[in-house]
Design an enzyme around this catalytic site. Structure first.
Site, PDB file in Angstrom:
ATOM      1  N   GLU A  91       0.941  -1.176   0.018  1.00 28.65           N
ATOM      2  CA  GLU A  91      -0.018   0.184  -0.193  1.00 28.65           C
ATOM      3  C   GLU A  91       1.034   1.199   0.016  1.00 28.65           C
ATOM      4  OE1 GLU A  91      -2.783   0.436   3.195  1.00 28.65           O
ATOM      5  OE2 GLU A  91      -3.277  -1.698   3.068  1.00 28.65           O
ATOM      6  N   CYS A 104       2.813   8.636   1.388  1.00 27.86           N
ATOM      7  CA  CYS A 104       3.204   7.791   2.412  1.00 27.86           C
ATOM      8  C   CYS A 104       3.830   6.322   1.914  1.00 27.86           C
ATOM      9  CB  CYS A 104       2.132   7.533   3.296  1.00 27.86           C
ATOM     10  SG  CYS A 104       2.436   6.615   4.738  1.00 27.86           S
ATOM     11  N   CYS A 111       5.347  -6.494   8.058  1.00 30.46           N
ATOM     12  CA  CYS A 111       6.094  -5.824   9.181  1.00 30.46           C
ATOM     13  C   CYS A 111       6.354  -7.212  10.356  1.00 30.46           C
ATOM     14  CB  CYS A 111       5.474  -4.754   9.624  1.00 30.46           C
ATOM     15  SG  CYS A 111       6.708  -3.799  10.876  1.00 30.46           S
ATOM     16  N   CYS A 115       3.371  -4.368  16.713  1.00 31.30           N
ATOM     17  CA  CYS A 115       2.521  -3.370  17.303  1.00 31.30           C
ATOM     18  C   CYS A 115       1.099  -3.873  17.651  1.00 31.30           C
ATOM     19  CB  CYS A 115       2.822  -1.878  16.531  1.00 31.30           C
ATOM     20  SG  CYS A 115       4.399  -1.423  16.493  1.00 31.30           S
ATOM     21  N   CYS A 118      -1.747  -2.214  15.126  1.00 31.65           N
ATOM     22  CA  CYS A 118      -1.285  -1.914  13.682  1.00 31.65           C
ATOM     23  C   CYS A 118      -1.781  -3.093  12.727  1.00 31.65           C
ATOM     24  CB  CYS A 118       0.241  -1.503  13.573  1.00 31.65           C
ATOM     25  SG  CYS A 118       0.599  -1.247  12.094  1.00 31.65           S
ATOM     26  N   GLY A 158       6.003  -1.425   7.440  1.00 28.53           N
ATOM     27  CA  GLY A 158       7.188  -1.752   7.364  1.00 28.53           C
ATOM     28  C   GLY A 158       8.092  -1.069   8.399  1.00 28.53           C
ATOM     29  N   GLU A 159       9.169  -1.331   8.918  1.00 27.22           N
ATOM     30  CA  GLU A 159       9.832  -0.571   9.837  1.00 27.22           C
ATOM     31  C   GLU A 159      11.264  -0.170   9.082  1.00 27.22           C
ATOM     32  OE1 GLU A 159       9.882   0.899  12.749  1.00 27.22           O
ATOM     33  OE2 GLU A 159      12.196   1.195  12.392  1.00 27.22           O
ATOM     34  N   SER A 190       9.842   7.599   9.897  1.00 23.07           N
ATOM     35  CA  SER A 190       9.205   7.057  11.117  1.00 23.07           C
ATOM     36  C   SER A 190       9.866   5.902  11.552  1.00 23.07           C
ATOM     37  CB  SER A 190       7.581   6.907  10.996  1.00 23.07           C
ATOM     38  OG  SER A 190       7.154   6.653  12.073  1.00 23.07           O
ATOM     39  N   SER A 213       8.048   6.645  16.974  1.00 17.21           N
ATOM     40  CA  SER A 213       6.842   6.139  17.497  1.00 17.21           C
ATOM     41  C   SER A 213       6.903   5.703  18.752  1.00 17.21           C
ATOM     42  CB  SER A 213       6.201   4.917  16.847  1.00 17.21           C
ATOM     43  OG  SER A 213       6.021   5.204  15.386  1.00 17.21           O
ATOM     44  N   LEU A 214       6.126   6.892  19.567  1.00 15.87           N
ATOM     45  CA  LEU A 214       6.571   6.739  21.183  1.00 15.87           C
ATOM     46  C   LEU A 214       5.353   5.988  21.944  1.00 15.87           C
ATOM     47  CD1 LEU A 214       8.762   7.738  23.283  1.00 15.87           C
ATOM     48  CD2 LEU A 214       7.280   9.959  23.335  1.00 15.87           C
ATOM     49  N   HIS A 215       4.200   6.620  21.628  1.00 20.34           N
ATOM     50  CA  HIS A 215       3.057   5.783  21.996  1.00 20.34           C
ATOM     51  C   HIS A 215       2.678   5.874  23.491  1.00 20.34           C
ATOM     52  CE1 HIS A 215       2.461   5.533  17.737  1.00 20.34           C
ATOM     53  NE2 HIS A 215       3.026   4.462  17.725  1.00 20.34           N
ATOM     54  N   ASN A 289      -6.501   4.313  15.176  1.00 19.86           N
ATOM     55  CA  ASN A 289      -7.614   4.213  14.076  1.00 19.86           C
ATOM     56  C   ASN A 289      -8.135   2.742  14.153  1.00 19.86           C
ATOM     57  OD1 ASN A 289      -8.711   4.299  11.303  1.00 19.86           O
ATOM     58  ND2 ASN A 289      -6.938   5.294  10.574  1.00 19.86           N
ATOM     59  N   CYS A 332      -3.206   2.113   8.551  1.00 22.99           N
ATOM     60  CA  CYS A 332      -1.924   1.365   7.820  1.00 22.99           C
ATOM     61  C   CYS A 332      -2.339   0.050   7.454  1.00 22.99           C
ATOM     62  CB  CYS A 332      -0.952   1.405   8.667  1.00 22.99           C
ATOM     63  SG  CYS A 332      -0.286   3.051   9.285  1.00 22.99           S
TER      64      CYS A 332
HETATM   65  N1  SAH Z   1       7.322   0.972  11.345  1.00 23.17           N
HETATM   66  C1  SAH Z   1       7.367   2.610  11.545  1.00 23.17           C
HETATM   67  C2  SAH Z   1       6.255   3.113  10.586  1.00 23.17           C
HETATM   68  C3  SAH Z   1       4.857   2.788  10.877  1.00 23.17           C
HETATM   69  S1  SAH Z   1       3.486   3.486  10.575  1.00 23.17           S
HETATM   70  C4  SAH Z   1       7.117   3.043  12.852  1.00 23.17           C
HETATM   71  O1  SAH Z   1       6.657   2.397  13.745  1.00 23.17           O
HETATM   72  O2  SAH Z   1       6.949   4.343  13.188  1.00 23.17           O
HETATM   73  C5  SAH Z   1       3.475   5.009  10.949  1.00 23.17           C
HETATM   74  C6  SAH Z   1       2.897   5.443  12.305  1.00 23.17           C
HETATM   75  O3  SAH Z   1       1.474   5.212  12.343  1.00 23.17           O
HETATM   76  C7  SAH Z   1       3.455   4.858  13.419  1.00 23.17           C
HETATM   77  O4  SAH Z   1       3.695   5.619  14.430  1.00 23.17           O
HETATM   78  C8  SAH Z   1       2.579   3.752  14.006  1.00 23.17           C
HETATM   79  O5  SAH Z   1       2.593   3.280  15.270  1.00 23.17           O
HETATM   80  C9  SAH Z   1       1.180   4.459  13.667  1.00 23.17           C
HETATM   81  N2  SAH Z   1      -0.016   3.405  13.566  1.00 23.17           N
HETATM   82  C10 SAH Z   1      -0.044   2.145  12.802  1.00 23.17           C
HETATM   83  N3  SAH Z   1      -1.454   1.597  13.066  1.00 23.17           N
HETATM   84  C11 SAH Z   1      -1.905   2.663  13.783  1.00 23.17           C
HETATM   85  C12 SAH Z   1      -3.453   2.646  13.911  1.00 23.17           C
HETATM   86  N4  SAH Z   1      -4.222   1.707  13.705  1.00 23.17           N
HETATM   87  N5  SAH Z   1      -3.980   3.860  14.537  1.00 23.17           N
HETATM   88  C13 SAH Z   1      -2.903   5.031  14.972  1.00 23.17           C
HETATM   89  N6  SAH Z   1      -1.806   4.800  14.584  1.00 23.17           N
HETATM   90  C14 SAH Z   1      -1.252   3.894  13.954  1.00 23.17           C
END
Ligand code: SAH
Length: 342
Positions: A91, A104, A111, A115, A118, A158-159, A190, A213-215, A289, A332
């Site tokens: 995608e 994007c 991946c 997470c 995701c 992907g990472e 990212s 990506s801290l979260h 999301n 994603c």
């Molecule tokens: N692997 C990279 C890129 C991932 S996607 C990373 O981890 O940063 C980009 C961002 O979207 C990341 O911060 C990821 O954690 C976030 N993300 C993925 N799925 C999501 C979802 N369903 N809702 C909100 N954020 C999401």
């Protein structure tokens, strides 16, 4: 066969000389591939038919073909399902902003980071994408749109740090003045936070934005969302980010997907503010999301706003990411999942 779109200009020259052609041909070919976005040697009309034939006998150009496009009626966002030579699908998303068109891109097929919220990671990692395939994502979308792509975020499936050498090559080729010539300042990478990768990437000294990506504001909460947190404590990840900032001078961006009841209360906002205090940072709040296969809930808008206010009051620059394409398969990896499941 070697993929000709993945060569730097110097390497391309060597390759072209090795098949007995004049070095200036390499410049013409580079321009066809990266400026005019040729996807096939037959398009290179200022080369002789014999040379085009010879090129196709010695090299390939990774095909990245559009399978499906979902267009948002709300904001012009377009989600692309793309196919690769080996039948895998990935995608990429086009986002339209006042300042330009941003793509994007995915950096891997699937991946392996796992997470919890995701969709991209649900089937695990299939394989890395080659630099040529990542370029193919941008070029295919630019051709389809008929407008220049000025920005790129490596935030698809992907990472990036798990496929770093190909990612670096992709960025350098995308920014090449003789090719697409994207300003490196318009590129954001990212990462889920792999310290060795961040340090290795810093060595390249590219003026791209690094987004972490801290979260979560602490390891305990972070482990609930991101398995990678079991391997690397936040302290170590943030240290690598500080080094990135020192080396490149680029302001860091922190992504924080807000999940109802998991990381969204005021205590967590205050903890986050303390964690980032004194850093030249920007926090991007993303209301999670919801993904069909996952149980996470999106918090109320009011709660996300309260979280943001707490951060800002504590001196941390924070914005809520504007939601784009909410009428298409937003999160994603969801479009690819849907495709694979049917
Ligand atoms: N692997 C990279 C890129 C991932 S996607 C990373 O981890 O940063 C980009 C961002 O979207 C990341 O911060 C990821 O954690 C976030 N993300 C993925 N799925 C999501 C979802 N369903 N809702 C909100 N954020 C999401």
């Amino acid at each position: 066969m070697k993929d000709i779109r993945g060569f730097y200009p110097g390497e391309l020259k060597t390759e072209i000389e090795s098949i007995g052609e004049k070095p200036y041909r390499a410049e013409q070919i580079f321009s066809w591939l990266h400026d005019k976005k040729a996807g096939d040697f037959t398009e290179m009309t200022n080369l002789s038919a014999a040379l085009r034939e010879k090129l196709s006998e010695n090299f390939s150009i990774a095909p990245v073909r559009i399978v499906e496009v979902q267009k948002s009626r709300l904001d012009g966002t377009q989600k692309y399902l793309l196919s690769l030579a080996d039948g895998n699908v990935i995608e990429a998303v086009l986002m339209r902003y006042r300042y330009g068109n941003s793509v994007c891109v995915s950096t891997q097929v699937g991946c392996r980071m796992g997470c919890a919220f995701c969709a991209s990671t649900l089937g695990g990692l299939v394989r890395n994408l080659e630099s040529s395939e990542m370029l193919g994502e941008v070029y295919a979308i630019e051709k389809d749109l008929g407008e220049r792509i000025s920005h790129c975020v490596l935030m698809g499936s992907g990472e990036p740090m798990d496929n770093l050498e190909n990612v670096i090559r992709f960025i350098r080729l995308l920014g090449d003045p003789k090719g697409h010539h994207m300003s490196l300042r318009n590129i954001t990478v990212s990462t889920c936070g792999i310290p060795e990768g961040i340090r290795r990437f810093a060595e390249e000294d590219l003026p791209v934005t690094l987004a972490l990506s801290l979260h979560a504001p602490d390891d305990e909460t972070r482990k609930k969302l991101m398995p990678i947190a079991n391997k690397y404590p936040l302290k170590e990840v943030l240290l690598a980010c500080d080094e990135y900032f020192k080396k490149t001078g680029r302001r860091l961006s922190f992504e924080y997907s807000v999940v109802a009841g998991v990381n969204d209360n005021e205590q967590e906002a205050l903890k986050l503010a303390r964690l980032l205090h004194g850093k030249n940072a920007h926090v991007n709040l993303i209301p999670v999301n919801p993904v069909t296969e996952r149980h996470f809930k999106r918090p109320d808008r009011r709660e996300v706003e309260a979280f943001q206010k707490t951060l800002v009051k504590s001196g941390i620059n924070a914005t809520i990411r504007r939601e784009l394409g909410s009428d298409i398969d937003g999160a994603c990896g969801q479009l690819r999942r849907k495709y694979l499941n049917t």
